[in-house]
Design a protein around this motif. Structure first.
Motif, PDB file in Angstrom:
ATOM      1  N   ALA A  86      10.444   2.536  -4.068  1.00 56.71           N
ATOM      2  CA  ALA A  86      10.143   2.571  -2.632  1.00 56.71           C
ATOM      3  C   ALA A  86       8.932   1.704  -2.301  1.00 56.71           C
ATOM      4  O   ALA A  86       7.976   1.612  -3.069  1.00 56.71           O
ATOM      5  CB  ALA A  86       9.888   4.005  -2.184  1.00 56.71           C
ATOM      6  N   LYS A  87       8.978   1.065  -1.145  1.00 55.80           N
ATOM      7  CA  LYS A  87       7.867   0.249  -0.656  1.00 55.80           C
ATOM      8  C   LYS A  87       7.001   1.146   0.235  1.00 55.80           C
ATOM      9  O   LYS A  87       7.303   1.369   1.396  1.00 55.80           O
ATOM     10  CB  LYS A  87       8.386  -0.957   0.124  1.00 55.80           C
ATOM     11  CG  LYS A  87       9.397  -1.811  -0.637  1.00 55.80           C
ATOM     12  CD  LYS A  87       8.829  -2.344  -1.951  1.00 55.80           C
ATOM     13  CE  LYS A  87       9.848  -3.210  -2.690  1.00 55.80           C
ATOM     14  NZ  LYS A  87       9.355  -3.653  -4.017  1.00 55.80           N
ATOM     15  N   LEU A  88       5.922   1.648  -0.344  1.00 50.96           N
ATOM     16  CA  LEU A  88       5.092   2.635   0.335  1.00 50.96           C
ATOM     17  C   LEU A  88       3.705   2.095   0.651  1.00 50.96           C
ATOM     18  O   LEU A  88       2.788   2.868   0.960  1.00 50.96           O
ATOM     19  CB  LEU A  88       4.972   3.893  -0.529  1.00 50.96           C
ATOM     20  CG  LEU A  88       6.297   4.536  -0.970  1.00 50.96           C
ATOM     21  CD1 LEU A  88       6.027   5.695  -1.931  1.00 50.96           C
ATOM     22  CD2 LEU A  88       7.096   5.019   0.236  1.00 50.96           C
ATOM     23  N   ASP A  89       3.521   0.790   0.603  1.00 48.54           N
ATOM     24  CA  ASP A  89       2.213   0.200   0.835  1.00 48.54           C
ATOM     25  C   ASP A  89       1.653   0.627   2.195  1.00 48.54           C
ATOM     26  O   ASP A  89       2.336   0.515   3.228  1.00 48.54           O
ATOM     27  CB  ASP A  89       2.292  -1.329   0.779  1.00 48.54           C
ATOM     28  CG  ASP A  89       2.701  -1.834  -0.599  1.00 48.54           C
ATOM     29  OD1 ASP A  89       2.492  -1.106  -1.572  1.00 48.54           O
ATOM     30  OD2 ASP A  89       3.221  -2.962  -0.684  1.00 48.54           O
ATOM     31  N   ALA A  90       0.409   1.116   2.175  1.00 53.70           N
ATOM     32  CA  ALA A  90      -0.341   1.485   3.382  1.00 53.70           C
ATOM     33  C   ALA A  90       0.303   2.619   4.176  1.00 53.70           C
ATOM     34  O   ALA A  90      -0.091   2.881   5.308  1.00 53.70           O
ATOM     35  CB  ALA A  90      -0.543   0.274   4.286  1.00 53.70           C
ATOM     36  N   MET A  91       1.270   3.332   3.608  1.00 56.43           N
ATOM     37  CA  MET A  91       1.878   4.461   4.312  1.00 56.43           C
ATOM     38  C   MET A  91       0.960   5.676   4.294  1.00 56.43           C
ATOM     39  O   MET A  91       0.186   5.878   3.374  1.00 56.43           O
ATOM     40  CB  MET A  91       3.223   4.831   3.684  1.00 56.43           C
ATOM     41  CG  MET A  91       4.390   4.004   4.172  1.00 56.43           C
ATOM     42  SD  MET A  91       5.988   4.651   3.571  1.00 56.43           S
ATOM     43  CE  MET A  91       5.997   6.304   4.300  1.00 56.43           C
ATOM     44  N   PHE A  92       1.070   6.504   5.323  1.00 58.40           N
ATOM     45  CA  PHE A  92       0.301   7.741   5.409  1.00 58.40           C
ATOM     46  C   PHE A  92       1.112   8.877   4.777  1.00 58.40           C
ATOM     47  O   PHE A  92       2.058   9.382   5.372  1.00 58.40           O
ATOM     48  CB  PHE A  92      -0.027   8.060   6.867  1.00 58.40           C
ATOM     49  CG  PHE A  92      -1.097   7.174   7.448  1.00 58.40           C
ATOM     50  CD1 PHE A  92      -2.435   7.520   7.358  1.00 58.40           C
ATOM     51  CD2 PHE A  92      -0.758   5.981   8.055  1.00 58.40           C
ATOM     52  CE1 PHE A  92      -3.423   6.694   7.880  1.00 58.40           C
ATOM     53  CE2 PHE A  92      -1.736   5.150   8.592  1.00 58.40           C
ATOM     54  CZ  PHE A  92      -3.072   5.506   8.496  1.00 58.40           C
ATOM     55  N   TYR A 130      -2.084   6.000   1.617  1.00 57.98           N
ATOM     56  CA  TYR A 130      -2.936   7.150   1.901  1.00 57.98           C
ATOM     57  C   TYR A 130      -2.304   8.406   1.294  1.00 57.98           C
ATOM     58  O   TYR A 130      -1.327   8.938   1.820  1.00 57.98           O
ATOM     59  CB  TYR A 130      -3.121   7.319   3.408  1.00 57.98           C
ATOM     60  CG  TYR A 130      -3.853   6.169   4.057  1.00 57.98           C
ATOM     61  CD1 TYR A 130      -5.240   6.186   4.207  1.00 57.98           C
ATOM     62  CD2 TYR A 130      -3.157   5.051   4.500  1.00 57.98           C
ATOM     63  CE1 TYR A 130      -5.913   5.122   4.786  1.00 57.98           C
ATOM     64  CE2 TYR A 130      -3.821   3.974   5.086  1.00 57.98           C
ATOM     65  CZ  TYR A 130      -5.200   4.021   5.226  1.00 57.98           C
ATOM     66  OH  TYR A 130      -5.854   2.952   5.802  1.00 57.98           O
ATOM     67  N   LEU A 131      -2.871   8.863   0.169  1.00 60.46           N
ATOM     68  CA  LEU A 131      -2.336  10.004  -0.556  1.00 60.46           C
ATOM     69  C   LEU A 131      -3.374  11.113  -0.696  1.00 60.46           C
ATOM     70  O   LEU A 131      -3.251  11.962  -1.585  1.00 60.46           O
ATOM     71  CB  LEU A 131      -1.854   9.562  -1.938  1.00 60.46           C
ATOM     72  CG  LEU A 131      -0.565   8.725  -1.963  1.00 60.46           C
ATOM     73  CD1 LEU A 131      -0.469   7.916  -3.250  1.00 60.46           C
ATOM     74  CD2 LEU A 131       0.655   9.623  -1.813  1.00 60.46           C
ATOM     75  N   SER A 132      -4.347  11.125   0.169  1.00 58.33           N
ATOM     76  CA  SER A 132      -5.384  12.151   0.067  1.00 58.33           C
ATOM     77  C   SER A 132      -4.765  13.539   0.242  1.00 58.33           C
ATOM     78  O   SER A 132      -3.982  13.779   1.158  1.00 58.33           O
ATOM     79  CB  SER A 132      -6.465  11.927   1.125  1.00 58.33           C
ATOM     80  OG  SER A 132      -5.918  11.929   2.425  1.00 58.33           O
ATOM     81  N   GLY A 133      -5.096  14.426  -0.695  1.00 61.02           N
ATOM     82  CA  GLY A 133      -4.582  15.792  -0.629  1.00 61.02           C
ATOM     83  C   GLY A 133      -3.127  15.937  -1.008  1.00 61.02           C
ATOM     84  O   GLY A 133      -2.584  17.050  -0.950  1.00 61.02           O
ATOM     85  N   ALA A 134      -2.468  14.855  -1.403  1.00 58.96           N
ATOM     86  CA  ALA A 134      -1.054  14.931  -1.781  1.00 58.96           C
ATOM     87  C   ALA A 134      -0.908  15.660  -3.119  1.00 58.96           C
ATOM     88  O   ALA A 134      -1.787  15.608  -3.975  1.00 58.96           O
ATOM     89  CB  ALA A 134      -0.450  13.538  -1.880  1.00 58.96           C
ATOM     90  N   ASN A 135       0.205  16.354  -3.287  1.00 62.85           N
ATOM     91  CA  ASN A 135       0.488  17.050  -4.541  1.00 62.85           C
ATOM     92  C   ASN A 135       1.475  16.224  -5.346  1.00 62.85           C
ATOM     93  O   ASN A 135       2.664  16.154  -5.024  1.00 62.85           O
ATOM     94  CB  ASN A 135       1.059  18.440  -4.269  1.00 62.85           C
ATOM     95  CG  ASN A 135       1.093  19.303  -5.521  1.00 62.85           C
ATOM     96  OD1 ASN A 135       1.068  18.787  -6.635  1.00 62.85           O
ATOM     97  ND2 ASN A 135       1.151  20.604  -5.357  1.00 62.85           N
TER      98      ASN A 135
END
Length: 235
Positions: free
Chosen positions: A91-97, A117-122
């Motif tokens: 997947a192309k997830l560049d700069a995604m929230f 942006y993966l802050s707090g992601a599990n």
């Protein structure tokens, strides 16, 4: 539609609805073989599409943001699912929230996560081998037991990240913007670079992680105190 006939989107089934686009946000369609139905303009964000056969569907203009797929998901021919906003291998997830997203055990091999942006992601148990997480925001992210072999973290923010038990073999952690409060206890593959990471500023190393109740320094020193494998004839 009357209130009595309304049902929450997460309970929506993949059936033909020629009058209105399907709203199935958050539904679980995993493992389903979906007939040739019109999903044009469908609202499919956060839908679980792992092992789902969508090969006969029309997905034009469908909203697939944060939908989950895997290598067994079948897509319509010529549909560019990697750029659809869905999450999975390649997947192309560049700069995604994706802050706070539940990505446990996801296979993201081949995905592009530069500036994501993966802050707090599990991301517990996720397969992240070889991903370029350059300048990604992983503050307070949970990566317990994640496979991060060869993952590049150049410029990434790893404040308070939980890497306990992760496989970080050959991972590029040296160029991370900060590891302040990150916990690397029980991680694999840090034997060679733990000493180098311990040369980072005290502000990063002596930061307390309130969740794991550990400091970055202590979690890295743990690796220096482990006997080499086979070194005493008992390991």
């Amino acid at each position: 539609m009357s209130l009595e006939a309304w049902q929450p989107p997460e309970l929506a089934e993949p059936i033909d609805n020629s009058k209105n686009p399907i709203d199935a946000r958050g539904a679980d369609w995993s493992g389903k073989i979906i007939a040739a139905i019109n999903l044009q303009g469908a609202r499919l964000s956060r839908v679980d599409l792992r092992c789902t056969d969508l090969s006969n569907c029309n997905l034009e203009n469908a909203d697939l943001k944060l939908a989950k797929y895997n290598r067994q998901t079948r897509w319509p021919q010529d549909f560019d699912y990697k750029k659809s906003g869905a999450i999975g291998p390649g997947a192309k997830l560049d700069a995604m929230f994706l802050s706070g997203a539940d990505l446990r055990y996801m296979d993201l091999r081949g995905a592009s996560c530069m500036g994501t942006y993966l802050s707090g992601a599990n991301l517990s148990g996720a397969i992240l081998d070889g991903i370029r997480m350059i300048s990604a925001d992983l503050r307070c992210a949970v990566l317990q037991g994640a496979m991060c072999r060869g993952t590049r973290f150049t410029g990434a923010q790893l404040n308070q990240a939980d890497f306990r038990g992760a496989d970080l073999s050959e991972a590029g952690l040296e160029g991370a913007e900060t590891i302040e409060g990150a916990d690397f206890c029980l991680a694999i593959g840090l034997d060679q670079i733990a000493a180098e990471l311990l040369r980072r500023p005290y502000k990063e190393l002596d930061c307390w992680n309130p969740f794991t109740r550990n400091t970055t320094r202590k979690s890295l020193e743990w690796h220096l105190n482990q006997p080499p494998v086979g070194g005493d004839g008992k390991s």
